[in-house]
Motif scaffolding. Structure first.
Motif, PDB file in Angstrom:
ATOM      1  N   PRO A 288      -7.472   2.907  -2.578  1.00 46.07           N
ATOM      2  CA  PRO A 288      -7.140   3.865  -3.644  1.00 46.07           C
ATOM      3  C   PRO A 288      -7.950   5.157  -3.570  1.00 46.07           C
ATOM      4  O   PRO A 288      -7.422   6.233  -3.874  1.00 46.07           O
ATOM      5  CB  PRO A 288      -7.461   3.082  -4.920  1.00 46.07           C
ATOM      6  CG  PRO A 288      -7.319   1.651  -4.541  1.00 46.07           C
ATOM      7  CD  PRO A 288      -7.804   1.574  -3.125  1.00 46.07           C
ATOM      8  N   ALA A 289      -9.214   5.077  -3.165  1.00 45.50           N
ATOM      9  CA  ALA A 289     -10.052   6.278  -3.103  1.00 45.50           C
ATOM     10  C   ALA A 289      -9.509   7.259  -2.080  1.00 45.50           C
ATOM     11  O   ALA A 289      -9.465   8.482  -2.330  1.00 45.50           O
ATOM     12  CB  ALA A 289     -11.492   5.896  -2.772  1.00 45.50           C
ATOM     13  N   ARG A 290      -9.066   6.755  -0.929  1.00 45.37           N
ATOM     14  CA  ARG A 290      -8.535   7.645   0.107  1.00 45.37           C
ATOM     15  C   ARG A 290      -7.178   8.202  -0.297  1.00 45.37           C
ATOM     16  O   ARG A 290      -6.863   9.359  -0.004  1.00 45.37           O
ATOM     17  CB  ARG A 290      -8.442   6.892   1.440  1.00 45.37           C
ATOM     18  CG  ARG A 290      -9.788   6.425   1.953  1.00 45.37           C
ATOM     19  CD  ARG A 290      -9.693   5.705   3.274  1.00 45.37           C
ATOM     20  NE  ARG A 290      -9.404   6.612   4.373  1.00 45.37           N
ATOM     21  CZ  ARG A 290      -9.344   6.232   5.656  1.00 45.37           C
ATOM     22  NH1 ARG A 290      -9.564   4.953   5.965  1.00 45.37           N
ATOM     23  NH2 ARG A 290      -9.082   7.097   6.608  1.00 45.37           N
ATOM     24  N   VAL A 291      -6.373   7.403  -0.963  1.00 46.10           N
ATOM     25  CA  VAL A 291      -5.072   7.895  -1.430  1.00 46.10           C
ATOM     26  C   VAL A 291      -5.278   8.996  -2.460  1.00 46.10           C
ATOM     27  O   VAL A 291      -4.614  10.044  -2.423  1.00 46.10           O
ATOM     28  CB  VAL A 291      -4.241   6.744  -2.037  1.00 46.10           C
ATOM     29  CG1 VAL A 291      -2.940   7.280  -2.628  1.00 46.10           C
ATOM     30  CG2 VAL A 291      -3.941   5.685  -0.977  1.00 46.10           C
ATOM     31  N   GLU A 292      -6.207   8.793  -3.381  1.00 50.78           N
ATOM     32  CA  GLU A 292      -6.473   9.826  -4.390  1.00 50.78           C
ATOM     33  C   GLU A 292      -6.997  11.103  -3.747  1.00 50.78           C
ATOM     34  O   GLU A 292      -6.635  12.213  -4.159  1.00 50.78           O
ATOM     35  CB  GLU A 292      -7.486   9.307  -5.408  1.00 50.78           C
ATOM     36  CG  GLU A 292      -7.801  10.311  -6.499  1.00 50.78           C
ATOM     37  CD  GLU A 292      -8.773   9.790  -7.537  1.00 50.78           C
ATOM     38  OE1 GLU A 292      -9.412  10.625  -8.220  1.00 50.78           O
ATOM     39  OE2 GLU A 292      -8.896   8.552  -7.670  1.00 50.78           O
TER      40      GLU A 292
ATOM     41  N   GLY B 195       0.807  -1.216   0.000  1.00 49.84           N
ATOM     42  CA  GLY B 195       0.000   0.000   0.000  1.00 49.84           C
ATOM     43  C   GLY B 195       0.841   1.268   0.000  1.00 49.84           C
ATOM     44  O   GLY B 195       2.072   1.235  -0.063  1.00 49.84           O
ATOM     45  N   ALA B 196       0.148   2.396   0.106  1.00 48.88           N
ATOM     46  CA  ALA B 196       0.815   3.709   0.063  1.00 48.88           C
ATOM     47  C   ALA B 196       0.973   4.301   1.456  1.00 48.88           C
ATOM     48  O   ALA B 196       0.976   5.521   1.618  1.00 48.88           O
ATOM     49  CB  ALA B 196       0.020   4.645  -0.833  1.00 48.88           C
ATOM     50  N   GLN B 197       1.139   3.445   2.475  1.00 50.19           N
ATOM     51  CA  GLN B 197       1.256   3.945   3.840  1.00 50.19           C
ATOM     52  C   GLN B 197       2.456   4.883   4.007  1.00 50.19           C
ATOM     53  O   GLN B 197       2.352   5.939   4.646  1.00 50.19           O
ATOM     54  CB  GLN B 197       1.387   2.764   4.814  1.00 50.19           C
ATOM     55  CG  GLN B 197       0.103   1.998   5.048  1.00 50.19           C
ATOM     56  CD  GLN B 197      -0.165   0.944   3.985  1.00 50.19           C
ATOM     57  OE1 GLN B 197       0.574   0.830   3.015  1.00 50.19           O
ATOM     58  NE2 GLN B 197      -1.233   0.163   4.147  1.00 50.19           N
ATOM     59  N   ARG B 198       3.580   4.500   3.430  1.00 53.96           N
ATOM     60  CA  ARG B 198       4.785   5.327   3.573  1.00 53.96           C
ATOM     61  C   ARG B 198       4.595   6.691   2.914  1.00 53.96           C
ATOM     62  O   ARG B 198       4.969   7.721   3.469  1.00 53.96           O
ATOM     63  CB  ARG B 198       5.976   4.597   2.962  1.00 53.96           C
ATOM     64  CG  ARG B 198       7.310   5.311   3.132  1.00 53.96           C
ATOM     65  CD  ARG B 198       8.454   4.422   2.665  1.00 53.96           C
ATOM     66  NE  ARG B 198       8.323   4.067   1.265  1.00 53.96           N
ATOM     67  CZ  ARG B 198       8.735   4.850   0.254  1.00 53.96           C
ATOM     68  NH1 ARG B 198       9.279   6.030   0.516  1.00 53.96           N
ATOM     69  NH2 ARG B 198       8.607   4.453  -0.995  1.00 53.96           N
TER      70      ARG B 198
ATOM     71  N   ASP C 142      -3.298   2.995   9.162  1.00 55.62           N
ATOM     72  CA  ASP C 142      -2.521   2.211   8.203  1.00 55.62           C
ATOM     73  C   ASP C 142      -3.373   1.686   7.045  1.00 55.62           C
ATOM     74  O   ASP C 142      -2.902   1.609   5.910  1.00 55.62           O
ATOM     75  CB  ASP C 142      -1.841   1.035   8.920  1.00 55.62           C
ATOM     76  CG  ASP C 142      -0.653   1.494   9.758  1.00 55.62           C
ATOM     77  OD1 ASP C 142      -0.176   2.623   9.534  1.00 55.62           O
ATOM     78  OD2 ASP C 142      -0.215   0.720  10.633  1.00 55.62           O
ATOM     79  N   ASP C 143      -4.641   1.321   7.338  1.00 54.49           N
ATOM     80  CA  ASP C 143      -5.442   0.738   6.273  1.00 54.49           C
ATOM     81  C   ASP C 143      -5.804   1.740   5.185  1.00 54.49           C
ATOM     82  O   ASP C 143      -6.263   1.363   4.099  1.00 54.49           O
ATOM     83  CB  ASP C 143      -6.704   0.100   6.846  1.00 54.49           C
ATOM     84  CG  ASP C 143      -7.603   1.104   7.576  1.00 54.49           C
ATOM     85  OD1 ASP C 143      -7.196   2.272   7.733  1.00 54.49           O
ATOM     86  OD2 ASP C 143      -8.707   0.699   7.990  1.00 54.49           O
TER      87      ASP C 143
END
Length: 457
Positions: A102-106, A76-79, A96-97
């Motif tokens: 992807p929606a939250r990362v975007e 994932g994109a945690q880092r 962490d989740d």
């Protein structure tokens, strides 16, 4: 220690639908579930479950398997989210989740982009960055060029990470569906409608998720004597059985005949959508490095992992699609569009083993090589009617019906239960502790052979 409650066991069985538990361990859970409910099992089911559960991890002295019990998850994109939280005022600390969503990362990328006047998708480092005057006009005069560039680069990397995350999550879904059909999509409420239904679905899914073994013969069949005994219980209690749930994983004519046309149509729509998704994945792999269609033997540069996962998913989806069309009485669709099966890539050493043992290429390979590519057929770029498939099959002496080229798969006969082997890169190893050591040493992987050899000499 108190015994688990029936609902806890049902939820554990439901969770196994997206995992890779050994069939023996699922059989043991089913035993525990029936015992917790006080169900009197018939002799055939009790004997079959006991035969499988005898080799469950709970019944083995070491209680250990060297094989992963879940499908590999993408990183994932945690880092990247943690770094964004330290650089952008508008980005809070996230759990962490969030890095797996992807929606939250975007959403974070878009919100952080507004802070430096950057629109989503503006990734050109030469053209999309703001100069000093533009930064001042946008109210960013307090941010130095170095700090602005640092934030711009991070968001550009986060968009690239997001694209990889979406791709890998899609690939994981394709892999799980190729193994276990639509079991992953079954909600708990539907799965747990009936205990016998849940038991059969969980066991047949575990069998489907078994790993392939390095062999010059056929792979182990999914439908075994344990599945047959569990399915017989569904036959004996048809009014309780949730046949719609069973149809997600076992689309035989006997099962589909018990499902309403409305539910069958819903399944057909899901498989239609999935076929197009897998066709896109196959096309991407093909465009990156076209394969040797005449032999389907791996060459240097081929992405065999992606292709084989997508090929298995395509064949699974295609089999369900054919079965549903037949049950709904829409066989005429195949007269116009009858996409072919997709073979997996074969390693050169396996192909050599086949030749040395008196075999050769599977006849299906020759049929595949002459038919239009699946994605071309689905897009309507090339025609592939049933008549064409039958003609090609006849040319290579392949039965198009028995071979499932123009009809649903024949009903499988139950095979004897056999213990799940420990595998190291497809090679069966008797002892799980030895298997773990061999895997750590890189044996059978084709990589770092010299280092592995030195370690074991």
């Amino acid at each position: 220690m108190p015994s688990p409650a029936p609902e806890q066991l049902l939820r554990e069985l439901h969770a196994s639908l997206t995992l890779r538990k050994r069939p023996e361990d699922v059989a043991r859970l089913i035993q525990d579930l029936y015992a917790a409910q006080g169900t009197d099992l018939d002799a055939a089911t009790e004997t079959a479950l006991a035969k499988a559960a005898e080799h469950s991890l709970r019944n083995l002295w070491h209680g250990y398997t060297s094989m992963r019990e879940e499908f590999a998850r993408p990183v994932g994109a945690q880092r990247q989210l943690a770094r964004a939280a330290s650089l952008f005022v508008s980005v809070p600390e996230l759990p962490d989740d969030a890095g797996d969503d992807p929606a939250r990362v975007e959403a974070v990328i878009r919100r952080a982009g507004e802070e430096i006047g950057r629109a989503y998708g503006q990734n050109d480092f030469g053209l999309d960055r703001r100069n000093r005057a533009e930064r001042t006009a946008a109210g960013l005069g307090e941010i130095s060029k170095r700090q602005y560039n640092k934030r711009f680069r991070l968001l550009r990397r986060m968009e690239a990470k997001l694209a990889r995350l979406v791709h890998e999550q899609s690939r994981r879904e394709v892999t799980i569906t190729g193994k276990g059909a639509l079991a992953r999509a079954l909600p708990y409420g539907l799965f747990a409608t009936d205990t016998d239904t849940a038991a059969f679905i969980a066991y047949i899914t575990a069998r489907g998720c078994m790993r392939s073994v390095f062999t010059n013969g056929r792979q182990r069949q999914v439908y075994d004597e344990v599945a047959e005994a569990l399915f017989q219980r569904l036959r004996n209690g048809p009014t309780r059985t949730c046949w719609y749930a069973v149809a997600h994983v076992h689309p035989t004519a006997e099962v589909l005949a018990q499902v309403s046309d409305q539910d069958l149509t819903q399944l057909l729509v899901q498989w239609n959508r999935f076929l197009r998704k897998v066709a896109g994945l196959l096309e991407d792999a093909w465009n990156r490095h076209p394969l040797e269609r005449d032999t389907m033997i791996v060459r240097c540069g081929d992405d065999s992992s992606t292709w084989n996962q997508a090929a298995q998913a395509w064949n699974t989806a295609r089999a369900h699609w054919f079965a549903l069309l037949s049950e709904l009485g829409h066989d005429e669709v195949l007269d116009r569009i009858c996409p072919g099966k997709v073979p997996r890539l074969m390693a050169a050493d396996v192909a050599y083993w086949h030749r040395m043992s008196g075999g050769g290429l599977h006849p299906d390979t020759y049929v595949w090589a002459e038919l239009p590519l699946p994605w071309e057929v689905l897009r309507g770029e090339k025609e592939c009617p049933r008549s064409l498939v039958e003609a090609v099959c006849a040319r290579h002496r392949v039965d198009p019906t028995a071979g499932a080229w123009t009809a649903p798969r024949p009903v499988a006969e139950a095979v004897d239960f056999r213990r799940t082997p420990e595998t190291v890169h497809g090679v069966a190893v008797a002892d799980p502790l030895m298997a773990g050591a061999l895997r750590s040493a890189g044996v059978f992987s084709g990589k770092d052979k010299r280092a592995a050899a030195q370690e074991w000499t």
